[in-house]
Design an enzyme around this catalytic site. Structure first.
Site, mmCIF file in Angstrom:
data_model
loop_
_atom_site.group_PDB
_atom_site.id
_atom_site.type_symbol
_atom_site.label_atom_id
_atom_site.label_comp_id
_atom_site.label_asym_id
_atom_site.label_seq_id
_atom_site.Cartn_x
_atom_site.Cartn_y
_atom_site.Cartn_z
ATOM 1 N N HIS A 37 -2.858 20.312 17.395
ATOM 2 C CA HIS A 37 -4.209 20.074 16.878
ATOM 3 C C HIS A 37 -4.349 18.588 16.561
ATOM 4 C CE1 HIS A 37 -1.723 20.312 13.287
ATOM 5 N NE2 HIS A 37 -2.612 19.492 12.737
ATOM 6 N N HIS A 120 -4.396 11.721 16.589
ATOM 7 C CA HIS A 120 -3.226 12.022 17.409
ATOM 8 C C HIS A 120 -2.936 13.514 17.365
ATOM 9 C CE1 HIS A 120 -1.655 11.801 13.321
ATOM 10 N NE2 HIS A 120 -0.697 12.630 13.737
#
Length: 178
Positions: A37, A120
């Site tokens: 995620h 990220h």
């Protein structure tokens, strides 16, 4: 007390693509692909009343869907690497959504996030991985074709208090619509 954070889910095909990058790095604890995620805002361990207040406040966010692009790998931690990540190209809609979430969380009384937002996807957490091992890994696997996907919702995740890496549960989802 739930441990909460907001984030973006990844489409299964992109998670599958990132999963092919697993392995070949001593000292890495690889994240399960179903737990990949993009964290937007870590909230932390909070009581049920605060969790409900946050969940209802997130309903106020009105944003349009947008594209997110993953490109390349990197590591966090400088001289003592602590994570290998897939880089997410910052784009205006993503940065604005994160900034709005930050403002809302401060409004409910949370402290400001201590670190600058660097979008990220964490692929591995590192323990005792040397700089050279990480550099070697990134030189071999660090380039992968850029992958884009449309973000049409963000979610409120919960996790159990652990060393990190999941499992993460979607507690609620918030649609982005035109």
């Amino acid at each position: 007390m739930p441990r909460l954070f907001t984030g973006l889910e990844l489409p299964e095909d992109i998670s599958d693509s990132l999963a092919t990058l697993r392995g070949g790095l001593p000292g890495a604890r690889w994240i399960d692909p179903e737990n990949y995620h993009v964290t937007l805002r870590f909230i932390g361990d909070i009581d049920g009343i605060s969790a409900n207040e946050i969940a209802s406040m997130l309903l106020r966010i009105k944003r349009r869907p947008f594209e997110v692009k993953l490109q390349g790998l990197s590591s966090f931690g400088g001289k003592k690497p602590r994570a290998v990540v897939a880089c997410v190209a910052p784009c205006r809609p993503l940065m604005e959504l994160q900034a709005e979430l930050e403002r809302l969380m401060q409004r409910v009384g949370l402290d400001p996030e201590g670190r600058k937002f660097t979008p990220h996807v964490t692929l591995a957490r590192l323990r005792a991985a040397s700089n050279q091992d990480v550099a070697d890994y990134l030189s071999v696997r660090g380039y992968f074709p850029a992958r884009s996907f449309t973000v049409d919702r963000f979610v409120l995740f919960s996790s159990r208090a652990s060393v990190g890496g999941g499992p993460y549960i979607v507690e609620d989802a918030y649609a982005l619509s035109a």
